[in-house]
Design a protein around this motif. Structure first.
Motif, PDB file in Angstrom:
ATOM      1  N   LEU A   1     -10.167   4.451   0.549  1.00 54.36           N
ATOM      2  CA  LEU A   1      -9.475   4.445  -0.736  1.00 54.36           C
ATOM      3  C   LEU A   1      -7.988   4.305  -0.466  1.00 54.36           C
ATOM      4  O   LEU A   1      -7.405   5.097   0.281  1.00 54.36           O
ATOM      5  N   ALA A   2      -7.385   3.284  -1.073  1.00 50.92           N
ATOM      6  CA  ALA A   2      -5.965   3.009  -0.835  1.00 50.92           C
ATOM      7  C   ALA A   2      -5.237   2.887  -2.165  1.00 50.92           C
ATOM      8  O   ALA A   2      -5.668   2.143  -3.055  1.00 50.92           O
ATOM      9  N   LYS A   3      -4.129   3.604  -2.285  1.00 50.44           N
ATOM     10  CA  LYS A   3      -3.286   3.510  -3.484  1.00 50.44           C
ATOM     11  C   LYS A   3      -2.300   2.368  -3.293  1.00 50.44           C
ATOM     12  O   LYS A   3      -1.621   2.280  -2.268  1.00 50.44           O
ATOM     13  N   THR A   4      -2.207   1.502  -4.293  1.00 51.48           N
ATOM     14  CA  THR A   4      -1.421   0.281  -4.163  1.00 51.48           C
ATOM     15  C   THR A   4      -0.294   0.221  -5.192  1.00 51.48           C
ATOM     16  O   THR A   4      -0.255   1.005  -6.143  1.00 51.48           O
ATOM     17  N   VAL A   5       0.583  -0.737  -5.002  1.00 53.74           N
ATOM     18  CA  VAL A   5       1.657  -0.937  -5.979  1.00 53.74           C
ATOM     19  C   VAL A   5       1.139  -1.598  -7.253  1.00 53.74           C
ATOM     20  O   VAL A   5       1.728  -1.462  -8.321  1.00 53.74           O
TER      21      VAL A   5
ATOM     22  N   LEU B   1      -8.203  10.278 -11.362  1.00 52.28           N
ATOM     23  CA  LEU B   1      -7.513  10.660 -10.125  1.00 52.28           C
ATOM     24  C   LEU B   1      -7.411   9.527  -9.105  1.00 52.28           C
ATOM     25  O   LEU B   1      -7.067   9.759  -7.949  1.00 52.28           O
ATOM     26  N   CYS B   2      -7.706   8.297  -9.533  1.00 51.88           N
ATOM     27  CA  CYS B   2      -7.614   7.152  -8.620  1.00 51.88           C
ATOM     28  C   CYS B   2      -6.682   6.074  -9.166  1.00 51.88           C
ATOM     29  O   CYS B   2      -6.877   4.876  -8.904  1.00 51.88           O
ATOM     30  N   ASN B   3      -5.686   6.480  -9.894  1.00 50.44           N
ATOM     31  CA  ASN B   3      -4.747   5.532 -10.493  1.00 50.44           C
ATOM     32  C   ASN B   3      -4.118   4.637  -9.416  1.00 50.44           C
ATOM     33  O   ASN B   3      -3.581   5.131  -8.417  1.00 50.44           O
ATOM     34  N   GLY B   4      -4.207   3.338  -9.633  1.00 45.44           N
ATOM     35  CA  GLY B   4      -3.609   2.381  -8.700  1.00 45.44           C
ATOM     36  C   GLY B   4      -4.402   2.160  -7.429  1.00 45.44           C
ATOM     37  O   GLY B   4      -3.900   1.536  -6.488  1.00 45.44           O
ATOM     38  N   CYS B   5      -5.637   2.620  -7.373  1.00 43.76           N
ATOM     39  CA  CYS B   5      -6.392   2.594  -6.115  1.00 43.76           C
ATOM     40  C   CYS B   5      -7.417   1.463  -6.039  1.00 43.76           C
ATOM     41  O   CYS B   5      -8.070   1.116  -7.029  1.00 43.76           O
ATOM     42  N   LEU B   6      -7.550   0.929  -4.847  1.00 42.28           N
ATOM     43  CA  LEU B   6      -8.632   0.029  -4.484  1.00 42.28           C
ATOM     44  C   LEU B   6      -9.537   0.735  -3.486  1.00 42.28           C
ATOM     45  O   LEU B   6      -9.051   1.449  -2.600  1.00 42.28           O
ATOM     46  N   ARG B   7     -10.848   0.511  -3.635  1.00 41.58           N
ATOM     47  CA  ARG B   7     -11.795   0.992  -2.628  1.00 41.58           C
ATOM     48  C   ARG B   7     -12.225  -0.192  -1.787  1.00 41.58           C
ATOM     49  O   ARG B   7     -12.726  -1.184  -2.305  1.00 41.58           O
ATOM     50  N   ILE B   8     -12.012  -0.068  -0.479  1.00 44.67           N
ATOM     51  CA  ILE B   8     -12.220  -1.201   0.425  1.00 44.67           C
ATOM     52  C   ILE B   8     -13.284  -0.829   1.454  1.00 44.67           C
ATOM     53  O   ILE B   8     -13.104   0.094   2.262  1.00 44.67           O
TER      54      ILE B   8
ATOM     55  N   ILE C   1       0.854  -1.194   0.000  1.00 46.37           N
ATOM     56  CA  ILE C   1       0.000   0.000   0.000  1.00 46.37           C
ATOM     57  C   ILE C   1       0.887   1.241   0.000  1.00 46.37           C
ATOM     58  O   ILE C   1       1.733   1.424   0.892  1.00 46.37           O
ATOM     59  N   LEU C   2       0.694   2.111  -0.988  1.00 49.46           N
ATOM     60  CA  LEU C   2       1.494   3.327  -1.104  1.00 49.46           C
ATOM     61  C   LEU C   2       0.896   4.491  -0.322  1.00 49.46           C
ATOM     62  O   LEU C   2       1.630   5.322   0.215  1.00 49.46           O
ATOM     63  N   GLU C   3      -0.428   4.562  -0.265  1.00 45.22           N
ATOM     64  CA  GLU C   3      -1.081   5.671   0.444  1.00 45.22           C
ATOM     65  C   GLU C   3      -2.495   5.260   0.830  1.00 45.22           C
ATOM     66  O   GLU C   3      -3.195   4.609   0.066  1.00 45.22           O
ATOM     67  N   VAL C   4      -2.892   5.670   2.029  1.00 44.86           N
ATOM     68  CA  VAL C   4      -4.265   5.483   2.502  1.00 44.86           C
ATOM     69  C   VAL C   4      -4.874   6.859   2.676  1.00 44.86           C
ATOM     70  O   VAL C   4      -4.370   7.683   3.444  1.00 44.86           O
TER      71      VAL C   4
ATOM     72  N   ALA D   1      -2.881  -2.395  -8.329  1.00 47.84           N
ATOM     73  CA  ALA D   1      -4.300  -2.547  -7.984  1.00 47.84           C
ATOM     74  C   ALA D   1      -4.912  -3.779  -8.636  1.00 47.84           C
ATOM     75  O   ALA D   1      -5.606  -4.566  -7.980  1.00 47.84           O
ATOM     76  N   LYS D   2      -4.648  -3.970  -9.912  1.00 47.85           N
ATOM     77  CA  LYS D   2      -5.258  -5.103 -10.628  1.00 47.85           C
ATOM     78  C   LYS D   2      -4.749  -6.436 -10.078  1.00 47.85           C
ATOM     79  O   LYS D   2      -5.526  -7.375  -9.865  1.00 47.85           O
ATOM     80  N   GLY D   3      -3.427  -6.501  -9.835  1.00 51.30           N
ATOM     81  CA  GLY D   3      -2.860  -7.736  -9.314  1.00 51.30           C
ATOM     82  C   GLY D   3      -3.396  -8.081  -7.937  1.00 51.30           C
ATOM     83  O   GLY D   3      -3.750  -9.238  -7.662  1.00 51.30           O
ATOM     84  N   ILE D   4      -3.451  -7.080  -7.051  1.00 50.58           N
ATOM     85  CA  ILE D   4      -3.965  -7.324  -5.691  1.00 50.58           C
ATOM     86  C   ILE D   4      -5.442  -7.679  -5.733  1.00 50.58           C
ATOM     87  O   ILE D   4      -5.896  -8.593  -5.036  1.00 50.58           O
ATOM     88  N   TYR D   5      -6.193  -6.979  -6.574  1.00 54.18           N
ATOM     89  CA  TYR D   5      -7.619  -7.262  -6.701  1.00 54.18           C
ATOM     90  C   TYR D   5      -7.842  -8.713  -7.126  1.00 54.18           C
ATOM     91  O   TYR D   5      -8.647  -9.443  -6.514  1.00 54.18           O
ATOM     92  N   ASN D   6      -7.131  -9.142  -8.164  1.00 55.45           N
ATOM     93  CA  ASN D   6      -7.304 -10.510  -8.657  1.00 55.45           C
ATOM     94  C   ASN D   6      -6.896 -11.545  -7.617  1.00 55.45           C
ATOM     95  O   ASN D   6      -7.548 -12.590  -7.467  1.00 55.45           O
ATOM     96  N   TYR D   7      -5.825 -11.263  -6.871  1.00 51.28           N
ATOM     97  CA  TYR D   7      -5.393 -12.191  -5.822  1.00 51.28           C
ATOM     98  C   TYR D   7      -6.463 -12.305  -4.734  1.00 51.28           C
ATOM     99  O   TYR D   7      -6.774 -13.414  -4.260  1.00 51.28           O
ATOM    100  N   LEU D   8      -7.038 -11.158  -4.340  1.00 49.69           N
ATOM    101  CA  LEU D   8      -8.073 -11.186  -3.307  1.00 49.69           C
ATOM    102  C   LEU D   8      -9.306 -11.953  -3.778  1.00 49.69           C
ATOM    103  O   LEU D   8      -9.933 -12.677  -2.995  1.00 49.69           O
ATOM    104  N   VAL D   9      -9.657 -11.805  -5.051  1.00 45.14           N
ATOM    105  CA  VAL D   9     -10.793 -12.564  -5.594  1.00 45.14           C
ATOM    106  C   VAL D   9     -10.535 -14.066  -5.453  1.00 45.14           C
ATOM    107  O   VAL D   9     -11.433 -14.837  -5.074  1.00 45.14           O
TER     108      VAL D   9
END
Length: 350
Positions: free
Chosen positions: A295-299, A323-330, A283-286, A301-309
């Motif tokens: 909303l959390a900026k990640t290294v 303005l949400c590049n690399g972000c996941l909403r949790i 996680i780069l920024e919360v 997003a797509k990879g972490i999202y798919n892993y969590l699925v």
């Protein structure tokens, strides 16, 4: 100066609303032979053979006690999405009028505008702080701007919009300002409901889907001056809130104490989850949140999202949103769910 009549579409000014059978008499009755219902009942434990109250007065009176606003200043929609749609259909001429939105924000404002052929003007929130760019807003508004939607706390960023900026918009815009307070129960900022008497151009949206835990019932609320509420009631479908939803909402509204406990628990878990996420190398920024999500900026997003699925954990990939590049909403879960989430992200290989 705000003039509601000048904002209305001409066809809505002329509109004679549909009159339901239950609108045409006052008082109590024992025999109903007016609405072509099944007089023998329904194959359910509750008698759902009769049409519901088209104006949902029992629910509105109960909400009036809770919200501190007269029932005639309340509109109920089949979710907030119906409120949004009815606002467009009431005030915006297709292909002529426009709405101002502040991306990144709730996507249904734009979808509903497109369905209703309303021109969308986007004024991006400021990078990182996600606040209104007041100078850009001034440039975007013209004589055909009928609506401005402000989501506060904002979805997907989670932050509240500066109150002084919202007041500036209310004081300087002659159209209708819609403040979407879907997440206000979790916020430090107070609702704008007490300001309804001060601003005739103000519409406040809230929902029973979030803090009240009634997402499946699809009941959204709008609070506004009586003139605006009368327009919305004129345009809405006759029985837009079904009887089952009205009955269950009334039961739920008697459990404020339990709801307040959930809100407190969610805020506590939100802060713990934010801190736990912030400590992870993935996680780069919360971003600060006033909602029940983060909303959390990640290294990646797509990879972490798919892993969590793959682990059976579903979050929202917002990395392609402006303005949400690399972000996941949790969404903030229960304590156990949040621990499971953190442990799963920890195991993601960088």
């Amino acid at each position: 100066m705000f003039d509601l009549n000048s904002l209305l579409r001409d066809n809505i000014k002329r509109l004679v609303p549909y009159s339901t059978a239950r609108d045409e008499f006052k008082g109590e009755a024992a025999i109903f032979l007016d609405a072509n219902e099944n007089s023998y009942g329904s194959p359910l434990p509750v008698a759902y053979n009769r049409y519901p109250d088209p104006m949902q007065w029992k629910v509105k009176y109960r909400l009036a006690d809770i919200k501190g606003v007269p029932p005639q200043n309340i509109f109920l929609g089949n979710g907030s999405d119906e409120v949004i749609d009815v606002l467009y259909r009431s005030f915006c001429r297709p292909g002529i009028d426009n709405v101002v939105l502040f991306p990144p924000t709730y996507g249904m404002y734009e979808v509903s505008a497109n369905i209703n052929d309303v021109i969308v003007r986007k004024v991006s929130l400021t990078p990182d702080t996600y606040q209104i760019d007041m100078a850009a807003l001034q440039q975007a508004v013209d004589e055909n701007t009928k609506l401005i939607f402000i989501c506060s706390p904002n979805n997907p960023t989670g932050n509240s919009i500066n109150r002084a900026d919202i007041e500036m918009v209310l004081n300087n815009f002659d159209g209708i300002v819609v403040i979407d307070e879907a997440y206000i129960n979790y916020a430090r900022q107070k609702t704008f409901i007490p300001e309804l008497t001060e601003y005739p151009n103000l519409v406040i949206m809230q929902t029973l889907s979030k803090a009240w835990g009634l997402a499946a019932l699809r009941v959204g609320m709008a609070f506004a001056g009586e003139e605006i509420i009368n327009v919305l009631n004129k345009v809405k479908p006759p029985y837009n809130i079904n009887r089952a939803a009205q009955d269950l909402v009334l039961q739920a509204l008697d459990n404020i104490g339990e709801v307040n406990e959930w809100i407190r628990d969610t805020v506590i878990e939100r802060d713990k989850l934010s801190a736990s996420l912030d400590a992870l190398p993935q996680i780069l920024e919360v971003y600060p949140s006033d909602a029940n999500f983060i909303l959390a900026k990640t290294v990646d997003a797509k990879g972490i999202y798919n892993y969590l699925v793959e682990q059976g954990i579903i979050v929202r990939d917002r990395s392609k949103v402006e303005l949400c590049n690399g972000c996941l909403r949790i969404t903030v879960g229960t304590a156990d769910e949040n621990i499971t989430l953190i442990n799963a992200i920890k195991s993601v290989q960088l």
